[in-house]
Write an enzyme that holds these catalytic residues in place. Structure first.
Site, PDB file in Angstrom:
ATOM      1  N   HIS A  68      26.035   3.203   1.645  1.00 31.56           N
ATOM      2  CA  HIS A  68      26.111   4.630   1.974  1.00 31.56           C
ATOM      3  C   HIS A  68      24.760   5.205   2.396  1.00 31.56           C
ATOM      4  CE1 HIS A  68      27.688   8.852   0.571  1.00 31.56           C
ATOM      5  NE2 HIS A  68      26.707   8.982   1.446  1.00 31.56           N
ATOM      6  N   GLU A  99       0.801  -1.223   0.000  1.00 29.99           N
ATOM      7  CA  GLU A  99       0.000   0.000   0.000  1.00 29.99           C
ATOM      8  C   GLU A  99       0.836   1.276   0.000  1.00 29.99           C
ATOM      9  OE1 GLU A  99      -3.629   2.224   0.066  1.00 29.99           O
ATOM     10  OE2 GLU A  99      -3.126   0.165  -0.495  1.00 29.99           O
TER      11      GLU A  99
END
EC number: 4.2.1.109
Length: 239
Positions: free
Chosen positions: A197, A141
């Site tokens: 990262h 959703e």
């Protein structure tokens, strides 16, 4: 409509998004607030992460290498479209402009973004280790909270969210070219993951960018849990 009326209307439109410095949604105030929220979520700890917001012709950017949860309104850099600093932070502190600056401007130049956010979320890092070149997920959703960058329409429940991944570099600025190339290859995406990262997310407004990064991080956290339960990220049998 005569020329004078047209110019007046155009000027009002151009000024509609500009608010005074005392307003809570002026970037001087909004960037520190968002940095605190991102810190509380674990997205900007250890001085990591970054936030940039465009207002009018100016680009407001948080400083680099500082405790993001303690940034003050007078510590924000102001740049023009050429990435020149037009206003230094109004403080005696010796601050350095964000290392993310050229990457933020990828979003501004290539996507016409109104804001670009950079997080160091653990979910982003883990997903970048689980996936090869893309993170893909469908039939959840929260995908509806993400905008297709090309159509400017929200994704649907049955659509597949695709976020590309680029390799990390020793210095943030060295990601600029690979991020730009990735954005060209994935014109529908509003985000780029950097392996080991973090993630860059952008949109037309700061509100949409904030909503997108929240939805994407939720989906990534969910995907990690789904993997441990043996559940597919792109199920074929959902009705």
């Amino acid at each position: 409509m005569d020329t004078l009326t047209h110019l007046s209307h155009t000027l009002r439109e151009a000024m509609s998004d500009i608010v005074p410095e005392s307003h809570p949604e002026h970037p001087f105030n909004l960037i520190p607030e968002l940095c605190r929220k991102f810190y509380d979520l674990g997205w900007a700890t250890g001085t990591g992460g970054g936030i940039s917001i465009k207002m009018g012709e100016n680009y407001y950017i948080a400083p680099s290498g500082v405790q993001k949860e303690r940034i003050k309104p007078n510590e924000i850099f102001v740049l023009n479209a050429s990435q020149d600093v037009v206003e230094e932070p109004r403080t005696e502190k010796q601050l350095k402009i964000s290392e993310c600056t050229p990457l933020f401007f990828n979003a501004y130049r290539m996507r016409g973004a109104g804001a670009c956010l950079h997080t160091h979320s653990a979910n982003c890092v883990l997903i970048s280790l689980l996936c090869d070149r893309e993170f893909r997920i469908s039939h959840i959703e929260m995908i509806k909270g993400i905008i297709n960058n090309e159509t400017k329409k929200a994704l649907g429940f049955r659509d597949t969210l695709v976020i590309p991944i680029i390799e990390n570099t020793d210095f943030e600025r060295d990601l600029t070219a690979s991020m730009a190339e990735c954005m060209e290859r994935y014109p529908e995406s509003c985000a780029v993951l950097v392996r080991r990262h973090g993630m860059y997310v952008w949109s037309d407004t700061w509100q949409k960018a904030k909503g997108a990064v929240e939805c994407i991080d939720y989906l990534m956290g969910l995907a990690i849990r789904m993997r441990t339960l043996g559940l597919e990220w792109e199920p074929k049998d959902v009705k």
